[in-house]
Every structure is written in C-alpha cells, then in structure tokens.
Enzyme design. Structure first.
Site, short mmCIF file in Angstrom:
data_model
loop_
_atom_site.label_atom_id
_atom_site.label_comp_id
_atom_site.label_asym_id
_atom_site.label_seq_id
_atom_site.Cartn_x
_atom_site.Cartn_y
_atom_site.Cartn_z
N PRO A 1 36.92 32.33 45.92
CA PRO A 1 35.50 31.79 46.10
C PRO A 1 34.89 31.80 44.51
CG PRO A 1 35.80 34.07 46.63
CD PRO A 1 37.15 33.72 46.49
N GLU B 1 25.22 38.07 46.13
CA GLU B 1 26.95 38.36 46.27
C GLU B 1 27.39 37.70 47.43
OE1 GLU B 1 30.61 38.92 46.63
OE2 GLU B 1 29.85 40.14 44.80
N GLU C 1 37.83 36.32 38.61
CA GLU C 1 38.60 35.66 37.92
C GLU C 1 38.52 34.13 38.58
OE1 GLU C 1 42.42 36.43 35.65
OE2 GLU C 1 41.77 38.45 36.43
N ASP D 1 28.61 37.60 37.16
CA ASP D 1 29.45 38.75 36.97
C ASP D 1 30.59 38.28 38.32
OD1 ASP D 1 30.93 40.94 37.08
OD2 ASP D 1 29.33 42.18 37.94
N ASP E 1 25.92 32.38 48.85
CA ASP E 1 26.45 31.71 48.01
C ASP E 1 25.72 31.79 46.58
OD1 ASP E 1 27.76 29.72 46.20
OD2 ASP E 1 28.45 28.71 47.77
N HIS F 1 29.90 46.52 32.48
CA HIS F 1 28.68 46.42 32.84
C HIS F 1 27.75 46.25 31.99
CE1 HIS F 1 30.80 47.86 36.84
NE2 HIS F 1 30.58 46.54 37.01
N ASP G 1 29.52 45.17 43.14
CA ASP G 1 29.70 46.74 43.18
C ASP G 1 28.49 47.25 42.61
OD1 ASP G 1 29.80 46.45 40.08
OD2 ASP G 1 31.84 45.24 40.56
#
Length: 275
Positions: free
Chosen positions: A162, A106, A158, A155, A137, A62, A86
């Site tokens: 989505p 998010e 992998e 952020d 999105d 972060h 998160d």
C-alpha cells in the site's frame, strides 16, 4: 528450543532477533501484520516481513521525522502525518505547543488498534484532543485537502504494497498543493546502502517541485543497514538557516539543537546521491 525472527533485507542479507513471544499475527486488508516481543529490542511491529518500529530504538526515527521540520517552520499550527499508525511521530509532534492540530491518516486501522494495545509507550498520544485520527488512504487525503497544512510528514513503510504510491512524483506534487504557501514536508526515504536508486529518484522528483530540498540521516539499528535517510522539501524555509541557539531543549533522546544542522552533513557517498 529458541525462536528467532529474521528480516530478509536483501536477497542475500538480513537481520535476526531472538523472540520471547509472538503477541499477534494477522493478515489485514492491506498487509501481513505481526507484533512480537524480542529479547534485544523489546516489542516489535512487523509489516509484510519488515521491522517498522521497536520499543528500544523507536525514538530515533520518530524524533527525526518530526523535529527537523517543526523547528524549521516558524509557526507550524496544522500538521499532517501520513501513515505512522503506531503513533510515534504524533507523540513527537505534540511536544511542540504551537501545533494546534495534528491529523493522522493511516490506511490500516489494525496498525492503530494493535499499537495502542501492545505499544502504549509509542501510541499513547493518539487519543490526545489535539489529534484527529483518520483511517483512510493518505494519497487521497492529500488530494482532497489543498492549501491546508503547514507541515506534512510521510511516515510510510518501504515502497511495497500500500505504500508504493507514497514514493511517486504525483504524491509529492499533491503534497506541495496541500501545503500552505510556506509549507514544509518530510518523508523517510530508506537507506543508501541498498536503496541508492530510490534516494536518487525521490531527490530528483522532489527537486522538480520544491525550491528547497535537503536530505539528512540518522542511525536506526533495526532498519536495513542502520543508516537511514529523510528528505525534506520546503517552499520557503531552509533547515540549514535555522539558528540552533533558538531551538529549545525538549524531552528527546536523539534529536538536539546541535544535531539539527549536523544531521544534514552527509557522508560523501550519500551526498553524491543527491546531486
């Protein structure tokens, strides 16, 4: 009886951690989500079988997503974080007083919900009045907000499920257009041991769009191979030209003013991927 969680990082390699307790498992509208408590790394967020963050080592990722870009841009007032439900990158962004507004987009609201409940050390700033949280999105948000942001941070997980679109050339072009005339973006770009092709592809695509492109590394124990790369694209400012003596000391555990440029000094085999 002992219970262990294993992330299969390739077809023939993985990491494993002893579990104290499984806190939640759920198939959301977008992915398989699990929150587990491990003996070595504490509470851990897992999406589609991949470790996203843990209480013990989250600060590395972060901090390294947020601070190199924010200390390269001279006046980052408006910041966008794509993914990162998160809340860890948002927490680091808010350590910069010049940031007037940080927008988090998010796609999976369940990540935000469970992070607030089980990872308050990471998600604790998501309700800050300087933060706007949007469940949507990120790809479309970028498309709909031209010339809006000073810094954009991707952020993502992998490149599966989505997150696939978040590693496409079209997405990077959209980021370029969503940035102001002196904007900067940064994205996590996986590891050079198992995903060398991905790093090469991203580097090539970003270089076709941004005049300044730099790759840097950090050590994150719970991510595949432990060696992680980030790619920074800038319209104007070069992170290697920052005067580190003017970077203030802030409350961090990994990033430091001296590390700002040092992180861009790549091992030879990683440097070769960026040529």
């Amino acid at each position: 009886m002992e219970l262990w969680y294993t992330e299969k990082q390739t077809e023939s390699f993985g990491i494993t951690a002893k579990i104290r307790e499984t806190l939640v498992t759920e198939k959301t509208d977008f992915q398989d989500l699990a929150m587990i408590d491990t003996e070595e790394f504490g509470r851990m967020l897992v999406l589609d079988g991949m470790v996203m963050t843990t209480i013990k080592d989250e600060f590395v990722y972060h901090e390294m997503v947020a601070h190199p870009a924010l200390y390269t841009h001279p006046n980052p007032k408006h910041v966008l974080v794509v993914g990162g439900g998160d809340g860890g990158v948002i927490r680091e962004v808010l350590k910069h007083p010049e940031v007037e507004k940080a927008v988090l987009v998010e796609i999976d609201g369940k990540v935000i919900e469970y992070s607030k409940k089980y990872l308050p050390e990471i998600a604790g700033e998501l309700d800050n009045p300087r933060v706007e949280v949007i469940v949507n999105d990120g790809y479309m948000h970028i498309h709909d907000h031209k010339n809006t942001y000073d810094v954009i941070m991707v952020d993502s997980t992998e490149p599966v499920g989505p997150a696939v679109e978040l590693f496409s050339r079209g997405f990077y072009q959209g980021i370029f257009e969503a940035l102001k005339e002196d904007g900067i973006f940064v994205a996590q770009t996986d590891n050079p041991w198992f995903k060398a092709d991905l790093i090469q592809t991203v580097n090539r695509d970003v270089k076709e769009i941004f005049p300044i492109v730099r790759v840097y590394c950090a050590n994150i124990p719970t991510y595949p191979s432990g060696l992680w790369t980030f790619t920074l694209g800038s319209k104007k400012y070069d992170p290697l030209e920052v005067d580190e003596t003017k970077i203030p000391e802030i409350n961090t555990k990994y990033y430091t003013p001296r590390l700002h440029k040092a992180a861009f000094a790549l091992p030879k085999f990683v440097e070769d991927l960026t040529k």
